[in-house]
Design a protein around this motif. Structure first.
Motif, short mmCIF file in Angstrom:
data_model
loop_
_atom_site.label_atom_id
_atom_site.label_comp_id
_atom_site.label_asym_id
_atom_site.label_seq_id
_atom_site.Cartn_x
_atom_site.Cartn_y
_atom_site.Cartn_z
N GLU A 76 0.67 -1.84 -0.17
CA GLU A 76 0.16 0.12 -0.02
C GLU A 76 0.98 1.19 -0.26
N HIS A 77 2.16 1.48 0.54
CA HIS A 77 2.95 2.34 0.62
C HIS A 77 4.21 2.66 0.15
N GLY A 78 4.74 1.85 -1.44
CA GLY A 78 5.14 2.69 -2.29
C GLY A 78 6.98 1.25 -2.17
N ASP A 97 5.19 1.05 -9.56
CA ASP A 97 4.27 2.00 -9.89
C ASP A 97 3.20 2.48 -8.88
N GLN A 98 3.67 2.54 -7.60
CA GLN A 98 3.33 2.95 -6.12
C GLN A 98 3.74 3.96 -5.46
N LEU A 99 3.41 4.31 -5.19
CA LEU A 99 3.50 5.56 -3.52
C LEU A 99 2.46 5.64 -2.86
N PRO A 100 3.00 5.47 -1.48
CA PRO A 100 2.45 5.91 -0.87
C PRO A 100 0.68 6.33 -0.42
N GLY A 101 -0.17 4.90 0.33
CA GLY A 101 -2.03 5.90 0.05
C GLY A 101 -2.32 4.79 -0.92
N CYS A 156 0.23 11.17 6.66
CA CYS A 156 0.31 12.21 5.62
C CYS A 156 0.14 12.22 4.75
N ALA A 157 1.08 11.13 3.95
CA ALA A 157 1.64 10.82 2.94
C ALA A 157 0.15 10.24 2.44
N SER A 158 -0.31 9.32 2.98
CA SER A 158 -1.46 9.02 2.66
C SER A 158 -3.05 9.33 2.16
N ARG A 159 -2.51 10.68 3.56
CA ARG A 159 -3.87 11.57 3.30
C ARG A 159 -4.43 11.81 2.26
N GLY A 160 -5.76 11.15 2.02
CA GLY A 160 -6.19 11.11 0.25
C GLY A 160 -5.83 10.33 -0.42
N GLY A 161 -5.53 9.59 0.24
CA GLY A 161 -5.17 8.11 -0.63
C GLY A 161 -5.88 7.47 -1.08
N ILE A 162 -6.29 6.07 -1.41
CA ILE A 162 -7.15 4.93 -1.56
C ILE A 162 -7.02 4.43 0.03
#
Length: 726
Positions: free
Chosen positions: A358-360, A364-368, A525-531
């Protein structure tokens, strides 16, 4: 003498101090909590564990691995200092020398071949904090696009399918407590009794409540023995099987028309496709009798509530995503999702297989669960990290593809944390060649695993007893595991090691954390607003509530234990996606030369590549060697008897294993466990054909031939342990 011993024991007992610490099993995705008991006196220290009866998920249950989980962490062969290869041998060095060597290697390599010449390879057993930090280290510390992890070999097909269908990937769409309320449960390609034993009471309670349990597996596993219906599907036949079930569901009126009309898209295309499906053809392609297909469809269709659980048997194919999509089609056609007692679950394999993806750590992925190729997602994370969005690298490639790039010399150096790809990858002979091509290999681990033995620098990391942080179980419940033991020698927590590696590369200001909790605060903070939004979760909340489900965006509201209760999905239009899934033949079909299908999997006493469990005497004693499991009739035709050595050959490699006969397997299929390295590594044989969407290799089906070992004339099998020059 007896009086002396009695006096000694009395004295020891007086001086013995017992301490009890709550911890969490490091193995499967159930993440069972337990207590570690230490009895310490001036003369000895003794450890044992006991279950936590207040655990909200397993209520005081532990499996055989959990009861022995502390043993490997206390092993005298734990790495206690950095090891650097000199003149072909790994020798102890100081941390200062190790970090100086690392700095010079990375700097020289990137100067000569560019930032992307150094890659990072992670693991699905890391804490959320370390998974997050590893992704940040790759993109900020090294500036490389090449990062992936062993979860690519575990959950990637289910994750991709769930994202495509629902717009979100959380292993289970509802908590485990919903399962006993299901009227019908389909378990596809999951041997829960051996891989997640403490989950079995949920299935047993469901059966006691009247549920019909259907297990789909080429083998009659301990899980299948509990089933009301066991469908012994041919490996690679899952799509055909489900298409037959869907055909019956539609023709006999088990679809939920209102749900399809109001909450899905793609239903008409799927219905049109199913008109071309015949039950007879589905039976031939799947190897499951037509009457069993019809019986299964009726059991699931007639039930008011239902669950579908998938795992590696469905997912570890070159068509893994489509396999899972078709099982999700079954759920959506009948509307069995979002309500109490209904849902979908991908039974996560690794300890933090859910949080780890989930967090990077993925390419192809970034946190959240943000996408690295989405400008808005990049900007959100770059702002938290204090860098420019343009400074973040783009998307890399999947785990196995990184080894291809290493063989091509596009990747020159690699850092591997808490993973053993020389055992867990498909076609490990290819992986060994790739690792030998590297200019340098750095491995952070507890032991000299098969992969660490090939490294130029080995750094001693932390076990679960010494490593603090959060984990996310298969339900999507975020839990907290505290450190309860000191590290051996000069070993360091993995998060500290990553920080020091970043510091010597001149990026220390981005990694100045004083504790795992500080890392988690940044992750929030980095995941805020992500899925995968963790922003409303804190260490305090986790401890107070016994775990918090994500998504959770507010401190004053609970996480979402059950998704889609409002029947709204995570796509922008709020609708789930159905899709036609045609059956596709295996990428490596059998023939006269290779007449059998090899499938692989786990055994109860072992975990993943066996790096921990093979060092645990009680566990290794239960399964000290791998066997090749065959049907007695097939073995007889091959000229083999129980316990006899067999020569197994695929198009990629060969090996020798003793045969274990069992009537609980298809005659056209053989099974080999995955927990051993070297000449006993079943992944010498497996197929690296990748799913086009998830990049999952085809572990579960490759063509092999099996013959008796002759005293003379069998080719010698070379050792997997290669020497590397310093």
């Amino acid at each position: 003498m007896d009086a002396f011993l009695r006096q000694f024991r009395e004295q020891e007992q007086k001086l013995t101090v017992e301490r009890r610490e709550k911890t969490q099993c490091p193995y499967c995705s159930m993440q069972c909590t337990m207590y570690l008991h230490k009895k310490h006196s001036p003369y000895s220290s003794r450890y044992q564990v006991s279950p936590n009866r207040e655990d909200p998920v397993v209520q005081g249950r532990l499996c055989v691995k959990g009861m022995q989980a502390h043993v490997h962490a206390l092993d005298r062969n734990r790495l206690k200092s950095p090891l650097l290869r000199r003149n072909g041998k790994l020798e102890p060095v100081s941390w200062e020398e190790a970090m100086d060597w690392f700095r010079r290697k990375v700097t020289d390599t990137q100067r000569q071949a560019g930032r992307d010449a150094v890659a990072v390879y992670g693991g699905g057993s890391l804490t959320n904090e370390e998974a997050y930090l590893l992704g940040k280290f790759a993109r900020i510390g090294l500036g490389t696009c090449y990062i992936d992890y062993n979860g690519r070999f575990c959950m990637s097909s289910a994750a991709t399918a769930a994202n495509q269908a629902f717009g979100v990937d959380r292993g289970m769409t509802a908590p485990l407590s919903d399962i006993p309320r299901a009227g019908c449960i389909i378990v596809a390609g999951a041997n829960i009794a051996e891989c997640q034993p403490t989950m079995m009471p949920y299935l047993r309670r469901a059966k006691a409540n009247g549920a019909v349990l259907i297990v789909i597996d080429p083998r009659k596993t301990p899980t299948a023995k509990l089933a009301d219906i066991h469908l012994a599907v041919r490996p690679g036949g899952d799509v055909a099987l489900v298409n037959g079930i869907l055909k019956v569901i539609v023709e006999e009126g088990y679809t939920d028309e209102a749900f399809l009309r109001n909450h899905t898209t793609g239903g008409e295309a799927l219905m049109d496709y199913l008109q071309s499906v015949s039950i007879g053809e589905a039976a031939r392609e799947s190897g499951v009798p037509a009457e069993e297909i019809i019986r299964t469809a009726r059991a699931y269709g007639e039930a008011e509530t239902g669950w579908v659980l998938t795992a590696r048997g469905v997912e570890q194919h070159a068509t893994g995503v489509q396999n899972v999509r078709n099982f999700i089609n079954l759920i959506l056609l009948t509307g069995k999702i979002g309500g109490v007692g209904s849902g979908y679950g991908a039974v996560t394999g690794q300890g933090n297989g859910q949080g780890g993806r989930e967090h990077g750590q993925k390419a192809d992925q970034l946190p959240g669960y943000r996408r690295i190729d989405e400008p808005e997602h990049r900007r959100a994370v770059a702002e938290v990290w204090g860098v420019k969005e343009s400074d973040l690298p783009g998307s890399g490639v999947s785990a196995f593809e990184m080894f291809s790039l290493a063989l091509e010399r596009a990747i020159r150096g690699m850092v591997i944390l808490s993973s053993n790809p020389l055992v867990s990858s498909p076609d490990v002979g290819f992986v060994e060649k790739a690792l030998k091509q590297l200019d340098f290999l750095v491995v952070i681990d507890l032991f000299l695993s098969e992969t660490a033995e090939m490294a130029d620098l080995v750094l001693p990391g932390s076990s679960y007893l010494e490593d603090e942080g959060t984990m996310t179980n298969l339900e999507g419940r975020v839990t907290l595991r505290r450190a309860v033991k000191k590290l051996p020698g000069t070993a360091k927590p993995d998060w500290v090691i990553l920080g020091e590696m970043a510091r010597v590369l001149g990026k220390g200001k981005y990694f100045s954390y004083s504790s795992p909790e500080k890392i988690f605060d940044e992750l929030r903070c980095a995941s805020r607003g992500g899925i995968a939004d963790y922003s409303g979760i804190s260490y305090g909340r986790i401890e107070e509530e016994g775990g918090v489900f994500w998504p959770c965006s507010r401190k004053d509201t609970p996480g979402e234990a059950r998704l889609f209760t409002d029947r709204r999905f995570f796509h922008s239009d709020g609708r789930a996606r159905l899709t036609p899934v045609p059956h596709v033949s295996l990428p490596e079909p059998t023939n006269d030369e290779y007449p059998l299908v090899l499938t692989t999997g786990r055994l109860m006493p072992h975990y993943l590549s066996g790096a921990q469990t093979r060092r645990t005497p009680d566990l290794n004693g239960k399964a000290p060697e791998p066997f090749l499991y065959m049907h007695p009739d097939r073995a007889k035709r091959c000229g083999l008897e129980n316990g006899q050595e067999a020569h197994i050959v695929s198009r990629r490699g060969e090996m020798v294993l003793r045969v274990k006969l069992t009537s609980g397997i298809r005659e056209d299929t053989v099974f080999g466990p995955m927990h051993w390295g070297g000449e006993q590594c079943i992944n010498r044989l497996t197929l690296p054909e990748l799913d086009p969407d998830s990049r999952m290799p085809s572990f579960k089906a490759c063509a092999v031939r099996v013959t008796p070992v002759k005293v003379k004339g069998i080719p010698k099998i070379s050792s997997m342990q290669g020497e590397r020059s310093g």
